[in-house]
Structures are given as C-alpha cells and as structure tokens.
Design a protein around this motif. Structure first.
Motif, PDB file in Angstrom:
ATOM      1  N   GLU A  38      24.483  39.899  44.736  1.00 21.96           N
ATOM      2  CA  GLU A  38      25.706  40.650  44.455  1.00 21.96           C
ATOM      3  C   GLU A  38      26.874  39.719  44.715  1.00 21.96           C
ATOM      4  OE1 GLU A  38      26.661  44.995  45.600  1.00 21.96           O
ATOM      5  OE2 GLU A  38      27.608  43.735  47.123  1.00 21.96           O
ATOM      6  N   LEU A  39      27.634  39.432  43.679  1.00 21.14           N
ATOM      7  CA  LEU A  39      28.779  38.524  43.776  1.00 21.14           C
ATOM      8  C   LEU A  39      30.047  39.350  43.696  1.00 21.14           C
ATOM      9  CD1 LEU A  39      29.705  35.472  43.658  1.00 21.14           C
ATOM     10  CD2 LEU A  39      29.890  35.823  41.215  1.00 21.14           C
ATOM     11  N   ARG A  40      30.918  39.181  44.683  1.00 18.14           N
ATOM     12  CA  ARG A  40      32.187  39.911  44.704  1.00 18.14           C
ATOM     13  C   ARG A  40      33.338  38.923  44.612  1.00 18.14           C
ATOM     14  NH1 ARG A  40      32.727  45.017  46.888  1.00 18.14           N
ATOM     15  NH2 ARG A  40      30.758  46.110  46.985  1.00 18.14           N
ATOM     16  N   PHE A  41      34.298  39.275  43.744  1.00 21.50           N
ATOM     17  CA  PHE A  41      35.493  38.447  43.577  1.00 21.50           C
ATOM     18  C   PHE A  41      36.699  39.363  43.572  1.00 21.50           C
ATOM     19  CE2 PHE A  41      38.515  36.439  40.502  1.00 21.50           C
ATOM     20  CZ  PHE A  41      38.966  35.472  41.363  1.00 21.50           C
ATOM     21  N   ASP A  42      37.604  39.144  44.539  1.00 24.64           N
ATOM     22  CA  ASP A  42      38.792  39.983  44.680  1.00 24.64           C
ATOM     23  C   ASP A  42      39.855  39.515  43.691  1.00 24.64           C
ATOM     24  OD1 ASP A  42      40.752  41.681  45.466  1.00 24.64           O
ATOM     25  OD2 ASP A  42      40.617  41.209  47.599  1.00 24.64           O
ATOM     26  N   VAL A  43      39.889  40.179  42.545  1.00 30.05           N
ATOM     27  CA  VAL A  43      40.819  39.808  41.479  1.00 30.05           C
ATOM     28  C   VAL A  43      42.252  40.085  41.908  1.00 30.05           C
ATOM     29  CG1 VAL A  43      41.503  40.299  39.099  1.00 30.05           C
ATOM     30  CG2 VAL A  43      39.090  40.266  39.709  1.00 30.05           C
ATOM     31  N   ALA A  44      42.488  41.226  42.534  1.00 29.85           N
ATOM     32  CA  ALA A  44      43.842  41.654  42.878  1.00 29.85           C
ATOM     33  C   ALA A  44      44.518  40.729  43.891  1.00 29.85           C
ATOM     34  CB  ALA A  44      43.813  43.079  43.421  1.00 29.85           C
ATOM     35  N   ARG A  45      43.754  40.131  44.809  1.00 27.62           N
ATOM     36  CA  ARG A  45      44.361  39.318  45.873  1.00 27.62           C
ATOM     37  C   ARG A  45      44.042  37.827  45.761  1.00 27.62           C
ATOM     38  NH1 ARG A  45      42.348  43.816  47.641  1.00 27.62           N
ATOM     39  NH2 ARG A  45      43.664  45.402  48.545  1.00 27.62           N
ATOM     40  N   SER A  46      43.538  37.399  44.627  1.00 27.21           N
ATOM     41  CA  SER A  46      43.169  35.995  44.461  1.00 27.21           C
ATOM     42  C   SER A  46      44.406  35.137  44.209  1.00 27.21           C
ATOM     43  CB  SER A  46      42.204  35.834  43.289  1.00 27.21           C
ATOM     44  OG  SER A  46      41.998  34.479  43.029  1.00 27.21           O
ATOM     45  N   PRO A  47      44.666  34.150  45.083  1.00 30.94           N
ATOM     46  CA  PRO A  47      45.828  33.283  44.864  1.00 30.94           C
ATOM     47  C   PRO A  47      45.602  32.237  43.772  1.00 30.94           C
ATOM     48  CG  PRO A  47      44.683  32.650  46.868  1.00 30.94           C
ATOM     49  CD  PRO A  47      43.998  33.875  46.349  1.00 30.94           C
ATOM     50  N   SER A  48      44.364  32.008  43.384  1.00 27.68           N
ATOM     51  CA  SER A  48      44.087  30.958  42.409  1.00 27.68           C
ATOM     52  C   SER A  48      44.205  31.431  40.960  1.00 27.68           C
ATOM     53  CB  SER A  48      42.706  30.360  42.648  1.00 27.68           C
ATOM     54  OG  SER A  48      41.747  31.373  42.648  1.00 27.68           O
ATOM     55  N   LEU A  49      44.305  32.743  40.741  1.00 25.07           N
ATOM     56  CA  LEU A  49      44.450  33.252  39.375  1.00 25.07           C
ATOM     57  C   LEU A  49      45.921  33.331  38.988  1.00 25.07           C
ATOM     58  CD1 LEU A  49      41.980  36.281  39.068  1.00 25.07           C
ATOM     59  CD2 LEU A  49      41.810  34.078  37.956  1.00 25.07           C
ATOM     60  N   PRO A  50      46.277  32.869  37.806  1.00 28.37           N
ATOM     61  CA  PRO A  50      47.652  33.074  37.319  1.00 28.37           C
ATOM     62  C   PRO A  50      47.930  34.573  37.143  1.00 28.37           C
ATOM     63  CG  PRO A  50      46.489  31.458  35.978  1.00 28.37           C
ATOM     64  CD  PRO A  50      45.483  32.067  36.896  1.00 28.37           C
ATOM     65  N   ASP A  51      49.175  34.964  37.278  1.00 25.14           N
ATOM     66  CA  ASP A  51      49.534  36.385  37.221  1.00 25.14           C
ATOM     67  C   ASP A  51      49.123  37.049  35.909  1.00 25.14           C
ATOM     68  OD1 ASP A  51      50.560  36.391  39.764  1.00 25.14           O
ATOM     69  OD2 ASP A  51      52.598  35.909  39.112  1.00 25.14           O
ATOM     70  N   ALA A  52      49.316  36.348  34.792  1.00 27.49           N
ATOM     71  CA  ALA A  52      48.988  36.932  33.486  1.00 27.49           C
ATOM     72  C   ALA A  52      47.483  37.193  33.375  1.00 27.49           C
ATOM     73  CB  ALA A  52      49.442  36.005  32.366  1.00 27.49           C
ATOM     74  N   VAL A  53      46.681  36.260  33.848  1.00 26.31           N
ATOM     75  CA  VAL A  53      45.221  36.410  33.798  1.00 26.31           C
ATOM     76  C   VAL A  53      44.790  37.554  34.715  1.00 26.31           C
ATOM     77  CG1 VAL A  53      43.026  35.273  34.290  1.00 26.31           C
ATOM     78  CG2 VAL A  53      44.852  34.004  33.187  1.00 26.31           C
ATOM     79  N   ARG A  54      45.387  37.638  35.905  1.00 24.42           N
ATOM     80  CA  ARG A  54      45.066  38.715  36.850  1.00 24.42           C
ATOM     81  C   ARG A  54      45.362  40.077  36.229  1.00 24.42           C
ATOM     82  NH1 ARG A  54      48.164  37.318  40.688  1.00 24.42           N
ATOM     83  NH2 ARG A  54      46.621  36.185  41.878  1.00 24.42           N
ATOM     84  N   GLU A  55      46.531  40.198  35.585  1.00 20.85           N
ATOM     85  CA  GLU A  55      46.910  41.478  34.975  1.00 20.85           C
ATOM     86  C   GLU A  55      45.932  41.872  33.873  1.00 20.85           C
ATOM     87  OE1 GLU A  55      50.982  41.344  33.709  1.00 20.85           O
ATOM     88  OE2 GLU A  55      51.657  40.778  35.718  1.00 20.85           O
ATOM     89  N   ARG A  56      45.535  40.892  33.041  1.00 24.46           N
ATOM     90  CA  ARG A  56      44.600  41.205  31.955  1.00 24.46           C
ATOM     91  C   ARG A  56      43.222  41.580  32.503  1.00 24.46           C
ATOM     92  NH1 ARG A  56      47.451  37.020  29.154  1.00 24.46           N
ATOM     93  NH2 ARG A  56      45.895  35.441  29.726  1.00 24.46           N
ATOM     94  N   LEU A  57      42.799  40.923  33.590  1.00 26.82           N
ATOM     95  CA  LEU A  57      41.500  41.262  34.205  1.00 26.82           C
ATOM     96  C   LEU A  57      41.532  42.673  34.783  1.00 26.82           C
ATOM     97  CD1 LEU A  57      40.085  38.193  36.152  1.00 26.82           C
ATOM     98  CD2 LEU A  57      38.838  39.683  34.627  1.00 26.82           C
ATOM     99  N   LEU A  58      42.616  43.010  35.458  1.00 23.57           N
ATOM    100  CA  LEU A  58      42.720  44.336  36.069  1.00 23.57           C
ATOM    101  C   LEU A  58      42.908  45.427  35.013  1.00 23.57           C
ATOM    102  CD1 LEU A  58      44.940  43.480  39.165  1.00 23.57           C
ATOM    103  CD2 LEU A  58      42.509  44.052  39.154  1.00 23.57           C
TER     104      LEU A  58
END
Length: 140
Positions: A38-58
C-alpha cells in the motif's frame, strides 16, 4: 527519488509504504507473508508538487484519493513484495504524469449556416411524415 519527468521528481520521504497480506493464490504461504503493498502519497501537503499539478490531481474524481488529499495505491498483482512495490510506484508515476500537461481549453464555435439549414430541412421532413400518418387513406 521517484522520477516523474525531467523537471519533476518526488523524494522518498514523501512516500509512505506499508505491507499487507495479499489475498488470492499462494496456498499456505500467502497467510504468512506480507507481499501486498500500500503506497500513500499526500498530494495536498506535498512541497515537491507544483501548485497547478496539485490542483489537477485533487480535482480528479479518483476513488483512490481520500478526503484529506492522500492518494492510496494498493498493489497485489504479483506474489513477491518487491515486484508489487515497483508496480505501485509505476502506477503513482502514471497518475502524476497524466495531470502534468494541462487540458486544452475548449474553443466555443457557432454552428454553420449549412448545418442549421440541414437541421431545419430534417425537421420539415419529419413533420411531413407525421402529417401523412394522420390523414386517412382514400379520403384525400
């Protein structure tokens, strides 16, 4: 480091890996080993993701995304833990790559004059057909 593209990579510290007992074939061995991943990745609090990519993922309507913005990937396709771990990582890369490129904005267009005329001609033809149904044969 999990490399997504030339410009984006995720550090291992942002990935939480947990091992579970897998269901399915394997006999008694499956009851003793924890081969599912089980792999978990915190999209909402990840500092390495650009904001635009984070918004599209969420914004994706993905059942693997929790209400807290954590992406949970379960891999149990293979019988050994290492292959399942690589499978989960590959699926995470696929998901993030899918939202890297922003979707094209739709350009609104108007129907052409010919398409309007075709639509109206079709409506007239259907109206005449229905009118013919209502007339009694022989009483014209």
């Amino acid at each position: 480091m999990l490399s997504i593209s030339r410009t984006l990579s995720l550090p291992e510290s942002e990935l939480v890996v947990r091992f579970l007992r897998a269901d399915g074939p394997g006999g008694q061995h499956v009851n003793r080993t924890e081969s599912a991943v089980e792999l978990r990745f915190d999209v909402a609090r990840s500092p390495s993701l650009p904001d635009a990519v984070r918004e599209r993922l969420l914004a994706r309507r993905d059942r693997r995304l929790t209400d807290d913005g954590v992406l949970v990937i379960q891999a149990r396709r293979f019988r050994d833990q290492g292959r399942n771990r690589e499978d989960a990582r590959a699926r995470l890369v696929e998901i993030v790559r899918a939202v890297l490129v922003p979707p094209k904005q739709r350009v609104a267009t108007k129907p052409t004059r010919a398409s309007k005329e075709r639509r109206l001609a079709g409506k007239q033809q259907r109206g005449k057909l229905k009118q013919l149904r209502s007339t009694k044969p022989g009483l014209e």
